[in-house]
Write a protein that holds these residues in place. Structure first.
Motif, PDB file in Angstrom:
ATOM      1  N   GLN A  87       6.631  40.538 101.060  1.00 12.30           N
ATOM      2  CA  GLN A  87       5.718  41.416 101.784  1.00 12.30           C
ATOM      3  C   GLN A  87       5.502  42.480 100.810  1.00 12.30           C
ATOM      4  N   GLY A  88       4.913  42.343  99.501  1.00  5.38           N
ATOM      5  CA  GLY A  88       4.282  43.501  98.627  1.00  5.38           C
ATOM      6  C   GLY A  88       5.602  43.903  98.031  1.00  5.38           C
ATOM      7  N   ASN A  89       6.873  43.427  97.880  1.00  7.87           N
ATOM      8  CA  ASN A  89       7.776  44.046  97.079  1.00  7.87           C
ATOM      9  C   ASN A  89       7.807  43.634  95.842  1.00  7.87           C
ATOM     10  N   LYS A  90       8.077  44.195  94.814  1.00  8.33           N
ATOM     11  CA  LYS A  90       7.585  43.784  93.378  1.00  8.33           C
ATOM     12  C   LYS A  90       8.901  44.140  92.633  1.00  8.33           C
ATOM     13  N   TRP A  91       9.393  43.181  91.702  1.00  7.71           N
ATOM     14  CA  TRP A  91      10.430  43.283  90.865  1.00  7.71           C
ATOM     15  C   TRP A  91       9.955  43.701  89.459  1.00  7.71           C
ATOM     16  N   SER A  92      10.183  44.666  88.738  1.00  6.19           N
ATOM     17  CA  SER A  92      10.070  44.990  87.164  1.00  6.19           C
ATOM     18  C   SER A  92      11.133  45.278  86.406  1.00  6.19           C
ATOM     19  N   ALA A  93      11.077  45.190  85.215  1.00  2.06           N
ATOM     20  CA  ALA A  93      12.061  45.632  84.164  1.00  2.06           C
ATOM     21  C   ALA A  93      11.437  45.997  82.878  1.00  2.06           C
ATOM     22  N   PRO A  94      10.669  46.949  82.893  1.00  6.30           N
ATOM     23  CA  PRO A  94      10.235  47.106  81.617  1.00  6.30           C
ATOM     24  C   PRO A  94      11.080  47.435  80.419  1.00  6.30           C
ATOM     25  N   GLY A  95      10.657  46.865  79.271  1.00  6.17           N
ATOM     26  CA  GLY A  95      11.633  46.891  78.129  1.00  6.17           C
ATOM     27  C   GLY A  95      12.068  45.323  77.909  1.00  6.17           C
ATOM     28  N   TRP A  96      12.409  44.730  79.223  1.00  3.67           N
ATOM     29  CA  TRP A  96      12.724  43.237  79.029  1.00  3.67           C
ATOM     30  C   TRP A  96      11.454  42.275  78.929  1.00  3.67           C
TER      31      TRP A  96
END
Length: 251
Positions: A87-96
């Motif tokens: 429902q629009g939630n997003k997972w991010s990990a900048p640098g990886w």
């Protein structure tokens, strides 16, 4: 009577070949993992397993925390307890990874990405200014350079007495604010590649009395203040490529 042949002396035993040196520790790459941006967050959960990581990293939504993993492949398992996606939630990990992941629909999904070393970027090349006429559009701006990875370490200060007298400060290239602490101390931090300077203070003025400062993954050196009220040490945080398998000594 027959003469017994004398027993020949045993050949001298050869020393065992030295053990091969231990491979250098592979650096840990740090990232602030974030999950946000949608609704029904109580239904969201996830688990991240990476090469060389003993236990998976797990969480829900909202989520924001720094973690560090070795170079290699990571697999993200995404779960929605209701079964209608994130429902629009997003997972991010900048640098990886530069990718952003979500579960579009259903109760589960999987994504894979590779945590790889990105060398410091070359200075961006400016596009040459095209000749007039002035009616021509301006050339596009050069792309932003890739983010330089952060190298993680568990900084530790321990091993001596009069710890209440001990304090220190660590300033590193590209780090906005110094890392500070005392003794005992144990916490994970992440810094860019470059030079770091450690300032060591003893409030009584007789050195650190056996306390030692270490940060494996940034430096193999161990620092202490032998005497006096202050001292300084410098080291370089550099990328160490993954080690080759150790070579076995010939039999």
């Amino acid at each position: 009577p027959p003469q017994m042949a004398p027993t020949p002396p045993a050949p001298p035993s050869l020393p065992s070949p030295p053990s091969p040196p231990s491979p250098p520790m592979q650096p840990l790459i740090a990232s602030v993992v974030k999950v946000s941006g949608g609704s029904y967050q109580e239904e969201v959960s996830w688990s991240l397993a990476c090469d060389g990581l003993a236990d998976p990293i797990t969480g829900g939504a909202p989520y924001e925390a720094m973690h560090a993993v070795p170079l290699g492949t990571c697999t993200l398992e995404m779960i929605d307890s209701y079964g209608d996606g994130w429902q629009g939630n997003k997972w991010s990990a900048p640098g990886w990874t530069d990718e952003i992941f979500t579960l579009e629909d259903g109760d589960s999904g999987r994504a894979t990405f590779v945590v790889a070393y990105a060398p410091p970027p070359y200075p961006p090349q400016m596009a040459p200014t095209p000749p007039a006429p002035p009616s021509l559009p301006s050339p596009p701006s050069p792309p932003s350079p890739p983010m330089q990875p952060l190298i993680a370490s568990v900084v530790k200060v321990s091993g001596g007495s009069y710890q209440e007298e001990v304090s220190w400060s660590l300033a590193c290239d590209g780090l906005a604010d110094p890392i500070t602490g005392g003794a005992p101390y144990e916490a994970m931090h992440a810094v860019p590649l470059g030079t770091c300077t450690l300032e060591m203070i003893d409030s009584y003025g007789d050195g650190w009395q056996g306390n030692k400062w270490s940060a494996p993954g940034w430096t193999d050196e161990i620092f202490t203040l032998e005497d006096g009220d202050s001292g300084r040490a410098t080291f370089v945080v550099a990328y160490a490529p993954p080690p080759y398998p150790p070579q076995m000594a010939p039999t």
